[in-house]
Design an enzyme around this catalytic site. Structure first.
Site, PDB file in Angstrom:
ATOM      1  N   TYR A 140      46.745  52.031   3.464  1.00 16.37           N
ATOM      2  CA  TYR A 140      47.311  53.043   4.500  1.00 16.37           C
ATOM      3  C   TYR A 140      48.728  53.485   3.882  1.00 16.37           C
ATOM      4  CZ  TYR A 140      49.765  49.298   7.317  1.00 16.37           C
ATOM      5  OH  TYR A 140      50.325  48.006   7.830  1.00 16.37           O
ATOM      6  N   GLU A 141      48.873  54.918   4.692  1.00 20.93           N
ATOM      7  CA  GLU A 141      50.196  55.715   4.331  1.00 20.93           C
ATOM      8  C   GLU A 141      49.852  56.271   3.012  1.00 20.93           C
ATOM      9  OE1 GLU A 141      51.474  55.370   7.758  1.00 20.93           O
ATOM     10  OE2 GLU A 141      52.440  56.492   6.101  1.00 20.93           O
ATOM     11  N   GLY A 142      48.769  56.558   2.575  1.00 15.09           N
ATOM     12  CA  GLY A 142      48.294  57.006   1.147  1.00 15.09           C
ATOM     13  C   GLY A 142      48.027  55.716   0.541  1.00 15.09           C
TER      14      GLY A 142
ATOM     15  N   GLN B 190      49.795  57.311  -4.179  1.00 18.19           N
ATOM     16  CA  GLN B 190      50.930  57.049  -4.473  1.00 18.19           C
ATOM     17  C   GLN B 190      51.245  57.233  -5.941  1.00 18.19           C
ATOM     18  OE1 GLN B 190      53.275  56.668  -2.006  1.00 18.19           O
ATOM     19  NE2 GLN B 190      51.388  56.173  -0.667  1.00 18.19           N
TER      20      GLN B 190
END
Lengths: 566, 566
Positions: B427-429, B434
């Site tokens: 999650y969050e990319g 990243q």
């Protein structure tokens, strides 16, 4: 996304990488002609695809449970078990004198590979039985063989191995279960065992427990341990079932995965048992069972990796996410997704090749009596176990990652693979113990088995030098580095050697895997791209791994408990 | 085994590795004197040890559930949340003008680190709110700021971010949620969002959803997206709560881990929303929130690693298994167990140092306005996120392994760490995204931020050459290899560069981690053994990783879907 049996890959590895032709050329396995192999794999594949794979989610969602002392298995497992036994798959490698098919371990390994992909929880059941059959074939009296093995092969009865106790895990010698002679040639077994896989079920007429226990005159430690057959229900000489034995399931574990496989705490209260093998020689018999099981567990890692890979690949081809580099719109276009899938497939191929090479060595050892084959089988077993289950975990991890957020949602099934496979790196001897076995017991030959493999790897690289110079050269250099690393390891003793055991095992698997990939490329040029992926992207790891081998133990022990706690 | 807040390590990294003294020397953060830092960490540590850590198992065993449209949270979570808010921890880094403490991100990061160890499911809640506060501080109108931020800081209201839709995950631009102007300056928001962390709860008076949606004149893709505040209950100008908004939780996900954190499917049916920032500029605002959250998620990986390590270390010191090499009888004596524990501790130290160096760079960028600091923060954010969560997963895996068979039993808790931390790499990319951010957007400066860090690493190695030649020399060579690899990467374009993104990020983290360890050893010789473990055993990996960087994409794309399916 339904499981598809990898029949082409299994055949290819047997025929072009693992050297199965040598097995089929022996007298003992003369029946294993190509038509038979094809028929066996096709039939087992169909069973796995159509009957077993549909049970996998049900096993996870509806765990086996204990009700009033009775184990209730997951929905459909009884029918799945029946289908396995009706196909004769329990006894695929067992002695035909007792009703087995007598086929090579290499074929049994292929069948186990597919069954483990389809439904690992259920596959564990016949895997346990196969291990017990082999232990009995080697160590039991004729009477016990004749009574038990046919029932185990037919699947009428199931089998377990009872080693672990709360205070005796990896240190089996610490066990406290006692065996008292009853004067009639049988024994009263008393004690509690934990982590007993498929300790009971509601679909077989009997459950045959092989139990490690100590006789009154047994020494402390592993040298005082004997092995006993302790059936749940006591049969007469003809196998007719009589009284219930005084043993029972105390509880089932609440596990991270393998929910369909009941893991029991077993209590034996003066349960009647029969000695298997010589008094105080139980560990030797157990090792027979465990060696078989170790290869089997290594294959479980590959099984789950295969299933996780198939599902991730299908997802990556279906999942649309806007513009993608190659324009298909599916996430498989992204370089990093493709990289993950490539790694998954390359690791599976390498691990499967090593496992089948191990199985072939077992078969050749048995068929020819040649000690060199037996030594190779012994050397490859811990590698097949640890590397197969390491990549099982790594591939299942990548499978979740390819799914993105959906991978964290249980309904997708990707997470189940990661949960189920986790224990394979632990049971049948943790992978750390496998590595210590490799650098310890398996190198008491001064490294002969290791160097023979390294010689073959280098010869293979030489043979491929003109066809694939970009693969043969790095592989040859890696083999030389492995040779140097092996010599460095052999110069170490005790803790120093053990400190590098896990990196050494992995380095060996890396180089051997490269060898298998290169053989595959030589046999079929369409496999060169996967070989290139492995050799150019994964193989370079061996350098860092061998650097760890050279470090020895002092840097590790410098991290005292006080330093670690600081 | 109770969680113990790592106060000494946090202080040490702040003071001797991450350069917190520079932050405290700025006007903006002049309040962050040593006494304040000490008080903050001690107080937060006590909260985590005494109040939050005891909730972790309960959250796992009693997941949040949806009852008649209402989310019921896990036992004790309401009280835990109350304790967090009463301590003022939600607003630790928020603007004092709205009631925040205004302390540096580096301190907030330390507090989040401890809270994540204690109870990750609950910690996610204030982490979301912190991200929203920051987005509002930067992008919202004064009226929205004044209305919402104080309530979020006090914890009276909670916050969520609503980005993902079923067809729009990593490709946010594909979202379909619509925003129709209502003519009074507000908007009607209609659409369905998935994977909404803490989408609702039963302990806060309101839940403030920041929602990405498209205005009628919004272009396709990410450039046509706007951001809206859509509260669960509509407040008046003074914050008094009025009517319920037309949004609701459709369902909660059944997840691998983080059971205590309700992950919701949210339905917005012409829900009333307020524009945040400029029309069509929603992605920029969301990136503010996400950048904050990315560091926060990286720290979550470290948090779980710390908790898993502490438990594994305690187990290894307690678990007796017969004779052991050093004679204590506990499994920590075994070289391979010690090796695993050393790896766990070394990775945690490196990842924590990188995360806090990133936080310091954020603070310095804000306090000084120096673009070089902002560039460093931007460069380190994807590394802190991906490396922190990668090692979170690896350390939790090793934690299970150290437990042996007990690690597979849920009651032990080791498996929960592995399950909970899994999603942090997604999650969050995802960590792949990243890495693409690192080699793409974060290297549009021609590698300036990267080379400045490499220069510092080499200078650090030079400075340590006389004290620790066996560490300084390999680190200096690794930095040179990283420099060469960076140049090779910069010479690549598009897919070729993306193909090596993940290995490049890991190689950078490896070398930077070595630098942090060496700084630690120079500051405190008792830390040299851990630095030695990292530099001599883990750092050599960089070579194989950089070899992958050089390979480019062609070998990956040669593995076509047809080859992968074969």
């Amino acid at each position: 996304m339904p499981y598809r049996a990898p029949l082409i890959d299994l055949r290819f590895v047997l025929d072009h990488v693992a050297g199965f032709a040598d097995v089929a050329a022996t007298d003992r396995f003369a029946e294993a002609v190509p038509e038979t192999v094809e028929a066996i794999l096709t039939e087992a594949g169909r069973l796995c695809e159509e009957t077993l794979a549909p049970l996998n989610r049900a096993g996870d969602m509806h765990p086996a449970r204990l009700e009033n002392g009775v184990v209730r298995t997951s929905p459909g497992f009884a029918e799945g078990y029946k289908a396995i036994t009706e196909g004769g798959w329990v006894g695929i490698a067992a002695d035909p004198a007792f009703g087995g098919m007598g086929l090579p371990m290499a074929l049994a390994t292929c069948v186990n590979d597919m069954m483990g992909s389809a439904c690992l929880s259920l596959q564990l059941n016949p895997l346990m039985t196969q291990g017990q059959i082999e232990a009995l074939e080697h160590h039991a009296s004729d009477a016990i063989k004749a009574l038990y093995i046919p029932k185990l092969i037919s699947g009428e009865w199931c089998a377990t191995m009872n080693l672990t106790e709360a205070q005796a895990g990896s240190d089996v010698g610490a066990l406290r279960t006692r065996a008292e002679p009853l004067g009639d040639g049988t024994y009263a077994i008393t004690g509690q065992k934990i982590f007993i896989t498929w300790g009971d079920n509601d679909f077989s007429a009997n459950v045959c427990h092989l139990v490690l226990a100590r006789l009154p005159d047994g020494a402390a430690g592993t040298r005082g341990i004997s092995l006993f057959m302790v059936p749940k229900i006591i049969p007469d000489d003809q196998g007719a079932l009589g009284a219930r034995n005084s043993l029972n399931v105390v509880s089932l574990e609440h596990k991270l995965g393998l929910h369909g496989s009941p893991t029991a705490v077993m209590q034996f209260d003066a349960a009647r048992g029969w000695l298997v093998g010589e008094p105080h020689k139980g560990m030797a018999a157990m090792f027979t069972m465990m060696n078989n099981a170790r290869l089997g567990v290594g294959v479980q890692g590959i099984s789950v990796a295969e299933a996780a890979f198939q599902q991730a690949l299908a997802y990556a081809m279906e999942r649309k996410q806007g513009k993608t580099p190659l324009g298909s719109g599916a996430i498989i276009d992204h370089a990093d997704v493709r990289r993950m899938l490539g790694q998954m497939k390359a690791e599976i191929f390498a691990a499967r090749s090593i496992a089948l090479a191990c199985a072939v060595a077992i078969d050749m050892g048995r068929a020819t009596g040649d000690a060199a084959w037996a030594a190779r089988a012994a050397f490859l077993t811990p590698i097949a176990k640890a590397y197969g289950t390491d990549i099982g975990n790594e591939v299942a991890y990548l499978g979740v990652q390819v799914h993105g957020g959906m991978g964290f949602i249980e309904e997708t099934g990707a997470a189940q693979f990661a949960r189920d496979v986790r224990v394979t790196a632990i049971y049948e001897g943790t992978n750390g113990i496998q590595a210590m076995d490799l650098v310890g017991r398996k190198m008491m030959d001064g490294g002969e088995a290791a160097f023979r493999l390294i010689d073959e790897i280098e010869a293979g690289a030489e043979a491929a030098r003109s066809a694939f110079p970009d693969l043969a050269t790095p592989l040859w250099h890696a083999a030389e580095a492995l040779r140097d690393g092996t010599e460095a390891l052999l110069a170490q003793q005790g803790n120093d050697r053990n400190a590098g055991a896990v990196p050494y095992l992995r380095a060996f698997a890396r180089v051997l895997g490269g060898h298998c990939h290169l053989k595959a490329a030589l046999a079929d040029a369409s496999r060169a791209d996967l070989a290139r992926f492995h050799i150019r992207r994964l193989l370079p790891e061996h350098g860092a791994l061998l650097a760890q081998v050279r470090e020895g133990a002092s840097g590790i022990y410098a991290l005292t408990p006080e330093v670690l706690q600081a």
